[in-house]
Write a protein that holds these residues in place. Structure first.
Motif, short mmCIF file in Angstrom:
data_model
loop_
_atom_site.label_atom_id
_atom_site.label_comp_id
_atom_site.label_asym_id
_atom_site.label_seq_id
_atom_site.Cartn_x
_atom_site.Cartn_y
_atom_site.Cartn_z
N LEU A 223 0.82 -1.20 0.00
CA LEU A 223 0.00 0.00 0.00
C LEU A 223 0.85 1.26 0.00
O LEU A 223 0.45 2.29 -0.55
CB LEU A 223 -0.95 -0.01 1.19
N ALA A 224 2.04 1.18 0.57
CA ALA A 224 2.94 2.33 0.53
C ALA A 224 3.28 2.70 -0.91
O ALA A 224 3.38 3.89 -1.25
CB ALA A 224 4.22 2.01 1.31
N ALA A 225 3.47 1.70 -1.76
CA ALA A 225 3.80 1.96 -3.16
C ALA A 225 2.63 2.60 -3.90
O ALA A 225 2.82 3.55 -4.68
CB ALA A 225 4.21 0.66 -3.85
N PHE A 226 1.43 2.13 -3.65
CA PHE A 226 0.27 2.71 -4.34
C PHE A 226 0.01 4.13 -3.86
O PHE A 226 -0.34 5.01 -4.67
CB PHE A 226 -0.95 1.81 -4.15
N ARG A 227 0.22 4.38 -2.60
CA ARG A 227 0.06 5.75 -2.10
C ARG A 227 1.09 6.68 -2.73
O ARG A 227 0.78 7.82 -3.10
CB ARG A 227 0.18 5.78 -0.58
N LEU A 228 2.32 6.20 -2.90
CA LEU A 228 3.36 7.03 -3.50
C LEU A 228 3.07 7.27 -4.97
O LEU A 228 3.25 8.39 -5.47
CB LEU A 228 4.73 6.36 -3.33
N GLY A 229 2.61 6.23 -5.68
CA GLY A 229 2.23 6.43 -7.07
C GLY A 229 1.14 7.48 -7.21
O GLY A 229 1.17 8.32 -8.11
N ALA A 230 0.18 7.45 -6.29
CA ALA A 230 -0.89 8.44 -6.31
C ALA A 230 -0.36 9.84 -6.04
O ALA A 230 -0.83 10.82 -6.63
CB ALA A 230 -1.96 8.06 -5.29
N GLN A 231 0.63 9.94 -5.17
CA GLN A 231 1.23 11.24 -4.88
C GLN A 231 1.91 11.83 -6.12
O GLN A 231 2.03 13.05 -6.25
CB GLN A 231 2.23 11.11 -3.74
N HIS A 232 2.35 10.98 -7.03
CA HIS A 232 2.95 11.43 -8.29
C HIS A 232 1.89 11.69 -9.37
O HIS A 232 2.24 11.96 -10.52
CB HIS A 232 3.97 10.41 -8.80
N GLY A 233 0.64 11.60 -9.00
CA GLY A 233 -0.43 11.95 -9.93
C GLY A 233 -1.04 10.80 -10.69
O GLY A 233 -1.94 11.01 -11.51
N TYR A 234 -0.60 9.57 -10.43
CA TYR A 234 -1.13 8.42 -11.17
C TYR A 234 -2.51 8.04 -10.65
O TYR A 234 -2.77 8.06 -9.45
CB TYR A 234 -0.17 7.24 -11.08
N ARG A 235 -3.37 7.66 -11.59
CA ARG A 235 -4.74 7.27 -11.25
C ARG A 235 -5.03 5.82 -11.62
O ARG A 235 -6.14 5.33 -11.39
CB ARG A 235 -5.75 8.20 -11.92
N MET A 236 -4.04 5.14 -12.20
CA MET A 236 -4.20 3.71 -12.49
C MET A 236 -2.93 2.98 -12.09
O MET A 236 -1.82 3.48 -12.31
CB MET A 236 -4.50 3.47 -13.96
N PHE A 237 -3.12 1.81 -11.52
CA PHE A 237 -2.00 1.03 -10.99
C PHE A 237 -2.08 -0.40 -11.50
O PHE A 237 -3.16 -0.93 -11.76
CB PHE A 237 -2.04 1.03 -9.46
#
Length: 251
Positions: free
Chosen positions: A30-44
């Motif tokens: 979940l730490a990785a998905f939260r960081l991806g979201a912080q970079h503006g990503y909306r799909m994982f």
């Protein structure tokens, strides 16, 4: 004369963050998905397999030792054991203690924030069809009533066949690291909405063939600007990247 296949509706963003945030955080946590979201990503993109007692959880490898404090084949252990492992210390001290998430954990995060998900079905060898069935059934349950369901992908046709049987309405994609014999016919038989290739396999003719069959053309794992621009020029539909720090998903 037969009608030309129609592409299924495609509501997914072009940019997809690989395993959450690529290599910037411990993958599939979940730490990785939260960081991806912080970079503006909306799909994982994530990898899902089954514990010995049938709980879908996130892990790429068949074995535990590369990305957790555990040892051995992950699918041989019950979720009560897997849930106690450290899935972050291997990456960095700041992530020590990060847990392996269940698919439901990640779904709750994505649904609460209106994020999109590509679930790669990553079965323990020998459990391909069952993993596809269980992951698809769980995804259908978790996303019930939502307009945009997750995209289910796999390198294993048996896993996709299981997913098609369990939740036929969920979109599927065939992952390819080579254009092995019969890949196109396999994708059609599985009702795939997408082909997800090693990016180096794409060319104009292949993109045209996939689009003409009503499928989308996605690529993994694209970490260089030149490759992304080339894929845009070819008219491909989605890019999976580790470089959430390099590529802006707004582009």
């Amino acid at each position: 004369m037969s009608a030309k296949p129609r592409a299924q509706p495609w509501a997914y963003p072009r940019w997809i963050a690989h395993r959450g945030a690529g290599k910037l955080a411990p993958e599939n946590t979940l730490a990785a998905f939260r960081l991806g979201a912080q970079h503006g990503y909306r799909m994982f993109e994530c990898d899902a397999k089954l514990s010995a007692d049938g709980v879908p959880f996130l892990l790429h490898d068949a074995t535990l030792q590369r990305t957790t404090s555990g040892q051995g084949v992950a699918g041989d252990l019950a979720w009560s054991v897997l849930s106690q492992l450290d899935a972050g210390a291997w990456h960095s001290r700041s992530h020590a203690g990060e847990a392996l998430p269940t698919l439901e954990n990640l779904a709750r995060f994505c649904l609460a924030n209106d994020y999109f998900l590509n679930i790669e079905i990553k079965p323990t060898p020998g459990a391909e069809r069952r993993t596809g069935e269980v992951v698809a059934h769980e995804a259908a349950r978790l996303w019930a009533g939502r307009a945009v369901p997750p995209l289910l992908t796999s390198f294993q046709p048996d896993a996709l066949a299981g997913a098609m049987h369990a939740a036929p309405a969920l979109p599927r994609g065939l992952l390819l690291d080579s254009l092995r014999e019969g890949w196109f016919e396999t994708a059609q038989a599985l009702g795939c909405a997408a082909i997800v290739c090693n990016f180096s396999l794409w060319n104009e003719e292949l993109v045209r063939r996939v689009h003409a069959a009503g499928m989308r053309a996605l690529s993994y794992t694209v970490n260089d600007e030149w490759a992304a621009q080339w894929l845009f020029a070819l008219g491909t539909d989605g890019i999976i990247t580790d470089r959430v720090d390099l590529f802006s998903p707004a582009n």
